[in-house]
Design a protein around this motif. Structure first.
Motif, PDB file in Angstrom:
ATOM      1  N   ASN A  83       5.199  33.656  58.667  1.00  0.00           N
ATOM      2  CA  ASN A  83       4.706  34.990  58.324  1.00  0.00           C
ATOM      3  C   ASN A  83       5.810  35.969  57.922  1.00  0.00           C
ATOM      4  O   ASN A  83       5.633  36.773  56.995  1.00  0.00           O
ATOM      5  CB  ASN A  83       3.910  35.544  59.500  1.00  0.00           C
ATOM      6  CG  ASN A  83       2.970  36.661  59.113  1.00  0.00           C
ATOM      7  OD1 ASN A  83       2.683  37.532  59.921  1.00  0.00           O
ATOM      8  ND2 ASN A  83       2.465  36.679  57.881  1.00  0.00           N
ATOM      9  N   ALA A  84       6.961  35.923  58.591  1.00  0.00           N
ATOM     10  CA  ALA A  84       8.033  36.873  58.296  1.00  0.00           C
ATOM     11  C   ALA A  84       8.615  36.683  56.908  1.00  0.00           C
ATOM     12  O   ALA A  84       9.284  37.584  56.376  1.00  0.00           O
ATOM     13  CB  ALA A  84       9.144  36.765  59.339  1.00  0.00           C
ATOM     14  N   GLU A  85       8.362  35.532  56.288  1.00  0.00           N
ATOM     15  CA  GLU A  85       8.904  35.237  54.957  1.00  0.00           C
ATOM     16  C   GLU A  85       7.896  35.527  53.843  1.00  0.00           C
ATOM     17  O   GLU A  85       8.162  35.243  52.681  1.00  0.00           O
ATOM     18  CB  GLU A  85       9.336  33.764  54.877  1.00  0.00           C
ATOM     19  CG  GLU A  85      10.079  33.233  56.079  1.00  0.00           C
ATOM     20  CD  GLU A  85      11.416  33.916  56.342  1.00  0.00           C
ATOM     21  OE1 GLU A  85      11.923  34.613  55.436  1.00  0.00           O
ATOM     22  OE2 GLU A  85      11.944  33.772  57.467  1.00  0.00           O
TER      23      GLU A  85
ATOM     24  N   ARG B 115      13.957  32.756  54.017  1.00  0.00           N
ATOM     25  CA  ARG B 115      14.297  31.360  54.336  1.00  0.00           C
ATOM     26  C   ARG B 115      13.021  30.629  54.749  1.00  0.00           C
ATOM     27  O   ARG B 115      12.311  31.063  55.653  1.00  0.00           O
ATOM     28  CB  ARG B 115      15.327  31.291  55.476  1.00  0.00           C
ATOM     29  CG  ARG B 115      16.718  31.745  55.071  1.00  0.00           C
ATOM     30  CD  ARG B 115      17.613  31.911  56.284  1.00  0.00           C
ATOM     31  NE  ARG B 115      17.861  30.670  56.987  1.00  0.00           N
ATOM     32  CZ  ARG B 115      18.886  29.845  56.748  1.00  0.00           C
ATOM     33  NH1 ARG B 115      19.775  30.143  55.806  1.00  0.00           N
ATOM     34  NH2 ARG B 115      19.051  28.737  57.444  1.00  0.00           N
ATOM     35  N   PHE B 116      12.730  29.536  54.074  1.00  0.00           N
ATOM     36  CA  PHE B 116      11.553  28.743  54.414  1.00  0.00           C
ATOM     37  C   PHE B 116      11.766  27.300  53.980  1.00  0.00           C
ATOM     38  O   PHE B 116      12.538  27.015  53.062  1.00  0.00           O
ATOM     39  CB  PHE B 116      10.291  29.311  53.748  1.00  0.00           C
ATOM     40  CG  PHE B 116      10.353  29.399  52.245  1.00  0.00           C
ATOM     41  CD1 PHE B 116       9.964  28.347  51.435  1.00  0.00           C
ATOM     42  CD2 PHE B 116      10.812  30.563  51.635  1.00  0.00           C
ATOM     43  CE1 PHE B 116      10.026  28.421  50.057  1.00  0.00           C
ATOM     44  CE2 PHE B 116      10.878  30.657  50.246  1.00  0.00           C
ATOM     45  CZ  PHE B 116      10.480  29.588  49.453  1.00  0.00           C
TER      46      PHE B 116
ATOM     47  N   PRO C 121       0.288  31.069  62.442  1.00  0.00           N
ATOM     48  CA  PRO C 121       0.112  32.385  63.062  1.00  0.00           C
ATOM     49  C   PRO C 121       0.760  33.516  62.261  1.00  0.00           C
ATOM     50  O   PRO C 121       1.841  33.351  61.676  1.00  0.00           O
ATOM     51  CB  PRO C 121       0.798  32.223  64.425  1.00  0.00           C
ATOM     52  CG  PRO C 121       0.764  30.763  64.692  1.00  0.00           C
ATOM     53  CD  PRO C 121       0.906  30.103  63.358  1.00  0.00           C
ATOM     54  N   GLY C 122       0.084  34.650  62.254  1.00  0.00           N
ATOM     55  CA  GLY C 122       0.621  35.807  61.560  1.00  0.00           C
ATOM     56  C   GLY C 122      -0.456  36.817  61.249  1.00  0.00           C
ATOM     57  O   GLY C 122      -1.582  36.756  61.755  1.00  0.00           O
ATOM     58  N   ILE C 123      -0.097  37.764  60.407  1.00  0.00           N
ATOM     59  CA  ILE C 123      -1.026  38.733  59.843  1.00  0.00           C
ATOM     60  C   ILE C 123      -0.964  38.538  58.334  1.00  0.00           C
ATOM     61  O   ILE C 123       0.073  38.783  57.707  1.00  0.00           O
ATOM     62  CB  ILE C 123      -0.652  40.172  60.239  1.00  0.00           C
ATOM     63  CG1 ILE C 123      -0.699  40.303  61.763  1.00  0.00           C
ATOM     64  CG2 ILE C 123      -1.585  41.180  59.592  1.00  0.00           C
ATOM     65  CD1 ILE C 123      -0.192  41.628  62.280  1.00  0.00           C
ATOM     66  N   TRP C 124      -2.063  38.075  57.760  1.00  0.00           N
ATOM     67  CA  TRP C 124      -2.062  37.564  56.390  1.00  0.00           C
ATOM     68  C   TRP C 124      -3.021  38.359  55.519  1.00  0.00           C
ATOM     69  O   TRP C 124      -4.182  38.539  55.877  1.00  0.00           O
ATOM     70  CB  TRP C 124      -2.476  36.094  56.381  1.00  0.00           C
ATOM     71  CG  TRP C 124      -1.606  35.215  57.207  1.00  0.00           C
ATOM     72  CD1 TRP C 124      -1.860  34.760  58.469  1.00  0.00           C
ATOM     73  CD2 TRP C 124      -0.328  34.686  56.844  1.00  0.00           C
ATOM     74  NE1 TRP C 124      -0.822  33.973  58.916  1.00  0.00           N
ATOM     75  CE2 TRP C 124       0.138  33.915  57.937  1.00  0.00           C
ATOM     76  CE3 TRP C 124       0.478  34.792  55.699  1.00  0.00           C
ATOM     77  CZ2 TRP C 124       1.365  33.248  57.914  1.00  0.00           C
ATOM     78  CZ3 TRP C 124       1.693  34.138  55.684  1.00  0.00           C
ATOM     79  CH2 TRP C 124       2.126  33.368  56.773  1.00  0.00           C
TER      80      TRP C 124
ATOM     81  N   ARG D  97       8.121  39.673  62.892  1.00  0.00           N
ATOM     82  CA  ARG D  97       9.542  39.477  62.598  1.00  0.00           C
ATOM     83  C   ARG D  97      10.117  38.264  63.308  1.00  0.00           C
ATOM     84  O   ARG D  97      11.188  37.765  62.928  1.00  0.00           O
ATOM     85  CB  ARG D  97      10.329  40.737  62.967  1.00  0.00           C
ATOM     86  CG  ARG D  97      10.132  41.876  61.969  1.00  0.00           C
ATOM     87  CD  ARG D  97      10.715  43.179  62.458  1.00  0.00           C
ATOM     88  NE  ARG D  97       9.849  43.790  63.466  1.00  0.00           N
ATOM     89  CZ  ARG D  97       9.890  45.085  63.784  1.00  0.00           C
ATOM     90  NH1 ARG D  97      10.748  45.888  63.189  1.00  0.00           N
ATOM     91  NH2 ARG D  97       9.070  45.562  64.702  1.00  0.00           N
ATOM     92  N   GLN D  98       9.427  37.779  64.338  1.00  0.00           N
ATOM     93  CA  GLN D  98       9.874  36.584  65.048  1.00  0.00           C
ATOM     94  C   GLN D  98       9.398  35.302  64.366  1.00  0.00           C
ATOM     95  O   GLN D  98       9.898  34.210  64.680  1.00  0.00           O
ATOM     96  CB  GLN D  98       9.364  36.612  66.486  1.00  0.00           C
ATOM     97  CG  GLN D  98       9.860  37.783  67.311  1.00  0.00           C
ATOM     98  CD  GLN D  98       9.182  37.849  68.663  1.00  0.00           C
ATOM     99  OE1 GLN D  98       8.285  38.649  68.913  1.00  0.00           O
ATOM    100  NE2 GLN D  98       9.595  36.957  69.563  1.00  0.00           N
ATOM    101  N   LEU D  99       8.433  35.413  63.456  1.00  0.00           N
ATOM    102  CA  LEU D  99       7.834  34.229  62.816  1.00  0.00           C
ATOM    103  C   LEU D  99       8.588  33.901  61.532  1.00  0.00           C
ATOM    104  O   LEU D  99       8.087  34.015  60.414  1.00  0.00           O
ATOM    105  CB  LEU D  99       6.350  34.486  62.553  1.00  0.00           C
ATOM    106  CG  LEU D  99       5.522  34.785  63.807  1.00  0.00           C
ATOM    107  CD1 LEU D  99       4.102  35.194  63.434  1.00  0.00           C
ATOM    108  CD2 LEU D  99       5.504  33.579  64.748  1.00  0.00           C
ATOM    109  N   THR D 100       9.827  33.467  61.702  1.00  0.00           N
ATOM    110  CA  THR D 100      10.727  33.241  60.573  1.00  0.00           C
ATOM    111  C   THR D 100      10.859  31.758  60.254  1.00  0.00           C
ATOM    112  O   THR D 100      10.449  30.889  61.031  1.00  0.00           O
ATOM    113  CB  THR D 100      12.124  33.794  60.888  1.00  0.00           C
ATOM    114  OG1 THR D 100      12.689  33.028  61.965  1.00  0.00           O
ATOM    115  CG2 THR D 100      12.062  35.264  61.279  1.00  0.00           C
ATOM    116  N   GLY D 101      11.489  31.499  59.124  1.00  0.00           N
ATOM    117  CA  GLY D 101      11.927  30.145  58.838  1.00  0.00           C
ATOM    118  C   GLY D 101      13.161  29.829  59.666  1.00  0.00           C
ATOM    119  O   GLY D 101      13.651  30.664  60.434  1.00  0.00           O
ATOM    120  N   PRO D 102      13.701  28.596  59.531  1.00  0.00           N
ATOM    121  CA  PRO D 102      14.892  28.228  60.307  1.00  0.00           C
ATOM    122  C   PRO D 102      16.024  29.225  60.082  1.00  0.00           C
ATOM    123  O   PRO D 102      16.353  29.554  58.934  1.00  0.00           O
ATOM    124  CB  PRO D 102      15.246  26.839  59.771  1.00  0.00           C
ATOM    125  CG  PRO D 102      13.959  26.297  59.239  1.00  0.00           C
ATOM    126  CD  PRO D 102      13.227  27.483  58.691  1.00  0.00           C
ATOM    127  N   VAL D 103      16.619  29.691  61.162  1.00  0.00           N
ATOM    128  CA  VAL D 103      17.625  30.747  61.065  1.00  0.00           C
ATOM    129  C   VAL D 103      19.032  30.180  60.922  1.00  0.00           C
ATOM    130  O   VAL D 103      19.854  30.706  60.160  1.00  0.00           O
ATOM    131  CB  VAL D 103      17.543  31.664  62.310  1.00  0.00           C
ATOM    132  CG1 VAL D 103      18.653  32.714  62.278  1.00  0.00           C
ATOM    133  CG2 VAL D 103      16.186  32.332  62.393  1.00  0.00           C
TER     134      VAL D 103
END
Length: 478
Positions: free
Chosen positions: A140-142, A162-163, A437-440, A63-69
């Motif tokens: 990853n969050a997107e 958002r990406f 980074p992420g779970i893909w 949830r922290q691996l987001t696009g620009p907030v």
């Protein structure tokens, strides 16, 4: 009163029944997929010869691996998903799913570097929905995978993606919740980054055995956008699609969003677009041309007047040797992780159902290998298919480069792909840098195959997720 013993023959029959049924019951029980399953707890870790860093650590949550907030978006799209009846031009109406009352959903167009913001609202899709940006290497969050990067968006709920559109190319989006049903019945759309004035989009989709292009059935016509058209082919179906051009030669100028280096002119050959894949063609349109889409009545004619009608050519463009070489930007020979993704099939139970089921390295879902990497790793993967069927393999969040097929080395333009057609008895070697980074998810994009267990994950050390498959939101990504 004297109790009589059962006859010896009856005792033997009872014992034989127990001997047969006990193992069946054991395997039936083992096959049941838990209703609340964490991706962090499933399967077993495969480190590919690299450091054995535990993957059940407490680290960065997806949830922290987001696009620009905080940045103001350049492209703003609102999509409302509905289950409803809609029209297929040239064929009639059908029951399914729509986005803003249409299927395919609205075409999303962005420039290179744009911040894209999409708000997804679920009006009445009972199973919930998500949106996955197929081929776009988003944070990853997107990524839009129910139970891995988010919960399914239930009726009356919404979710904001958002990406940054950092790579120009041809992409698409689709639901990744009950995807084997929702995509087939209409929850998909087109995404183009950095379009050209000569664009012609050809998104192929089959609704209940009715093949369409851009949601329309039969011969469809578009005006020639200029003397040369860039035809963006998208295969949203579950199987591979042969595409060819009647009336002109063509060039293959991009594969899965990546430009081909040194494309050469092609005549009398088809090109294969695997399930989930995209191919861009450059086609001269001084005269009307017809794009053959796997055969059948649905074709795309570009230009005015009569266009030639042909059949699928016997020869096919081989992307292993098409175009000219150029540097990859990394050395696959210096791989720090090497994995095998062996696709097989065996008789048994899957989630309590008997049948023939897919295996990965001899294991059935959810007891499959989790490929663990660290950021910066150079990764090689061998994908070997001995299952008896073709599988379009799709790795989320990354593009891989094809090194070889059946031991034959790639010699053409670097073949970068995110959706790779792996025929039965074929073996591919691919490589990539672990830079996202992420779970893909790493799965077959014949979506019923994925729903039957042909799915695993690429997991980065130091990344975790609190989302679960099943559970209260009933997350069912496939």
């Amino acid at each position: 009163m004297t109790l009589r013993r059962p006859p010896r023959r009856a005792l033997i029959a009872i014992v034989a029944t127990i001997v047969v049924l006990a193992p069946l019951g054991f395997f039936w029980q083992r096959s049941l997929v838990p209703n609340d399953l964490s991706p962090m707890a499933m399967g077993y870790a495969d480190y590919g010869g690299g450091p054995a860093t535990a993957h059940d650590h407490h680290g960065t949550d997806v949830r922290q691996l987001t696009g620009p907030v905080d940045h103001k978006p350049d492209v703003v799209v609102d999509l409302v998903a509905r289950q409803e009846r809609f029209d297929i031009p040239g064929r009639g109406s059908t029951d399914g799913y729509t986005l803003n009352h249409t299927s395919p959903g609205p075409r999303i167009v962005a420039k290179h570097g744009d911040l894209v913001q999409v708000t997804l609202r679920n009006e009445n899709v009972a199973d919930g929905i998500t949106l996955h940006w197929h081929g776009v290497d988003v944070p990853n969050a997107e990524d839009g995978v129910a139970g891995v990067t988010q919960d399914a968006v239930g009726p009356g709920q919404s979710f904001v993606y958002r990406f940054v559109a950092k790579d120009a190319g041809t992409y698409w989006y689709h639901s990744h919740q009950v995807s084997h049903e929702q995509v087939r019945k209409g929850l998909y759309g087109v995404l183009v980054v950095q379009p050209t004035p000569t664009d012609v989009v050809a998104a192929v989709h089959t609704y209940d055995k009715v093949r369409t292009v851009n949601g329309e059935y039969g011969e469809r016509r578009v005006q020639a956008p200029g003397p040369i058209a860039r035809v963006r082919l998208i295969n949203t179906d579950n199987g591979p699609l042969a595409v060819w051009v009647d009336g002109a030669p063509y060039k293959v100028v991009a594969v899965d969003g990546t430009d081909v280096n040194g494309p050469t002119e092609v005549s009398g050959k088809s090109v294969l677009v695997t399930a989930g894949g995209r191919i861009d063609l450059e086609v001269p349109t001084a005269k009307a041309v017809r794009i053959g889409l796997g055969g059948g009545p649905t074709t795309l004619v570009i230009g005015e007047g009569d266009a030639p009608t042909g059949t699928e050519p016997r020869e096919r463009v081989d992307l292993l040797s098409y175009g000219s070489p150029r540097p990859l930007g990394f050395d696959p020979a210096q791989a720090t992780r090497s994995f095998r993704y062996g696709i097989g099939r065996r008789i048994g139970f899957f989630d309590g159902k008997p049948g023939l089921w897919w295996t990965i390295n001899g294991h059935q879902f959810p007891d499959v290998p989790m490929f663990v990497v660290s950021e910066g790793d150079v990764v090689r993967m061998t994908i070997a298919n001995t299952s008896g069927q073709v599988h379009p393999m799709h790795l989320h969040g990354h593009h891989v480069v094809v090194l070889s097929r059946d031991g034959v080395r790639a010699t053409g333009s670097p073949w970068w792909t995110d959706s790779l057609n792996v025929e039965d008895k074929e073996t591919y070697e691919v490589a990539f840098v672990a830079d996202n980074p992420g779970i893909w998810m790493d799965h077959c994009h014949n979506l019923p195959h994925a729903a039957q267990g042909l799915v695993t994950h690429l997991m980065y050390a130091g990344v975790t997720t609190g989302y679960h498959l099943g559970g209260a939101p009933d997350n069912q990504p496939e």
